[in-house]
Write an enzyme that holds these catalytic residues in place. Structure first.
Site, mmCIF file in Angstrom:
data_model
loop_
_atom_site.group_PDB
_atom_site.id
_atom_site.type_symbol
_atom_site.label_atom_id
_atom_site.label_comp_id
_atom_site.label_asym_id
_atom_site.label_seq_id
_atom_site.Cartn_x
_atom_site.Cartn_y
_atom_site.Cartn_z
ATOM 1 N N ASP A 6 0.866 -1.181 0.000
ATOM 2 C CA ASP A 6 0.000 0.000 0.000
ATOM 3 C C ASP A 6 0.900 1.228 0.000
ATOM 4 O O ASP A 6 1.478 1.583 1.029
ATOM 5 C CB ASP A 6 -0.902 -0.024 1.242
ATOM 6 C CG ASP A 6 -1.661 1.286 1.447
ATOM 7 O OD1 ASP A 6 -1.829 2.045 0.469
ATOM 8 O OD2 ASP A 6 -2.077 1.553 2.589
ATOM 9 N N THR A 10 2.552 9.370 2.368
ATOM 10 C CA THR A 10 3.467 9.509 3.493
ATOM 11 C C THR A 10 4.287 8.244 3.733
ATOM 12 O O THR A 10 5.496 8.322 3.943
ATOM 13 C CB THR A 10 2.691 9.864 4.779
ATOM 14 O OG1 THR A 10 1.956 11.078 4.562
ATOM 15 C CG2 THR A 10 3.642 10.062 5.950
ATOM 16 N N ASP A 110 -6.424 3.587 -2.954
ATOM 17 C CA ASP A 110 -6.592 3.202 -1.554
ATOM 18 C C ASP A 110 -8.039 3.330 -1.104
ATOM 19 O O ASP A 110 -8.547 2.515 -0.331
ATOM 20 C CB ASP A 110 -5.682 4.033 -0.659
ATOM 21 C CG ASP A 110 -5.841 5.539 -0.850
ATOM 22 O OD1 ASP A 110 -6.437 5.976 -1.862
ATOM 23 O OD2 ASP A 110 -5.356 6.299 0.017
ATOM 24 N N ARG A 111 -8.746 4.341 -1.628
ATOM 25 C CA ARG A 111 -10.136 4.566 -1.227
ATOM 26 C C ARG A 111 -11.041 3.452 -1.750
ATOM 27 O O ARG A 111 -11.943 2.988 -1.043
ATOM 28 C CB ARG A 111 -10.601 5.934 -1.718
ATOM 29 C CG ARG A 111 -9.736 7.059 -1.174
ATOM 30 C CD ARG A 111 -10.082 8.400 -1.761
ATOM 31 N NE ARG A 111 -11.333 8.911 -1.220
ATOM 32 C CZ ARG A 111 -11.852 10.087 -1.571
ATOM 33 N NH1 ARG A 111 -11.234 10.852 -2.469
ATOM 34 N NH2 ARG A 111 -12.991 10.500 -1.039
ATOM 35 N N THR A 133 -2.330 11.200 4.858
ATOM 36 C CA THR A 133 -1.840 12.538 4.540
ATOM 37 C C THR A 133 -3.022 13.479 4.400
ATOM 38 O O THR A 133 -3.019 14.600 4.927
ATOM 39 C CB THR A 133 -1.018 12.500 3.242
ATOM 40 O OG1 THR A 133 0.004 11.510 3.369
ATOM 41 C CG2 THR A 133 -0.383 13.852 2.971
ATOM 42 N N THR A 187 0.585 28.343 25.319
ATOM 43 C CA THR A 187 0.515 28.308 23.848
ATOM 44 C C THR A 187 0.433 26.870 23.338
ATOM 45 O O THR A 187 -0.369 26.550 22.460
ATOM 46 C CB THR A 187 1.742 29.010 23.237
ATOM 47 O OG1 THR A 187 1.724 30.389 23.612
ATOM 48 C CG2 THR A 187 1.726 28.912 21.716
#
Length: 258
Positions: A6, A10, A110-111, A133, A187
């Site tokens: 796959d 990333t 991938d979807r 990603t 912060t």
């Protein structure tokens, strides 16, 4: 045994699948310049360390959204495993489901593979959320047809954009905020709250709108490396399945008797 690959934007995930069971998995950062020889040195050592023999691999299947990475993965399969890689969505590894969208050819591999795996495990209408990603939301109807979805910036991408654009903001790790307060006193706390709870609100808000549009009971299936990060703080998921893409490739290969 199947070597399922796959290749995302990333990471590239390599998994060994034997009789439908994932017996080993590894990931490496995606680099379109990485050669087949580099993959082979890394992968053969890991296969051996896991107690397997590369000669046991009978089929290599690839799903990728990085076209430039595909060639070297094909060379890897041919040169080091003696196999012609099966590419998801190309003959003979056809989708086997309807892509009920305006431009079927543009849907990420991938979807579609995720949709195949989710439908194989769950009845009825589904929303599949993949935390990669980009964070994608995909609707699969009760018949298994892919109906479309949503593409949103991934949480790491959102954080990187925030830190890059705001010079005084520090780089932080993505994590669930400590406690229940949404009013940060530092912060870093404010950034963690904004990124994390903001993303939870995005997920829950989009899923609610998608469910309303589908108009029937819908199960929500989450996958991707960051899915478990949100599982404990949101009730939106019906199931979390980190290996959905690999399982989808295995299902597609099984149709061919591979």
């Amino acid at each position: 045994m199947l070597l399922a690959i796959d290749a995302g934007n990333t990471n590239v995930v390599f998994a060994l699948v034997r009789e439908g069971e994932i017996v080993a998995r590894w990931r490496i950062a995606t680099d379109a310049r990485r050669t087949a020889d580099e993959y082979a040195v890394w992968l053969h050592q890991l296969i051996a360390l896991a107690g397997f023999d590369a000669k046991q691999i009978e089929t290599v299947a690839v799903a990728t959204v990085v076209p430039r990475a595909l060639h070297n993965l094909q060379v890897l399969a041919e040169k080091y495993f003696g196999k012609t890689a099966l590419i998801a969505g190309r003959a003979p590894l056809e989708w086997g489901i309807a892509l009920d969208v305006v431009e079927p050819a543009t849907v990420g591999a991938d979807r579609v593979v995720n949709a195949i795996a989710a439908h194989a495990s769950h009845l009825g209408d589904l929303i599949v959320i993949d935390f990669g990603t980009a964070t994608t939301f995909d609707v699969v109807d009760y018949s298994g047809a892919y109906k479309g979805g949503i593409i949103a910036p991934g949480i790491n991408l959102s954080l990187d954009a925030l830190v890059t654009a705001a010079a005084k903001l520090p780089r932080i790790a993505i994590e669930a905020p400590a406690g229940n307060s949404v009013i940060g006193r530092t912060t870093e706390d404010q950034m963690i709250i904004g990124i994390y709870w903001g993303y939870v609100a995005l997920i829950e808000g989009l899923v609610a709108r998608m469910k309303a549009e589908v108009g029937r009971p819908v199960k929500v299936i989450a996958t991707g490396g960051l899915a478990t990060l949100f599982e404990k703080h949101s009730l939106v998921f019906d199931a979390v399945e980190p290996d959905l893409t690999v399982r989808g490739l295995a299902i597609m290969c099984a149709r061919l008797g591979k």
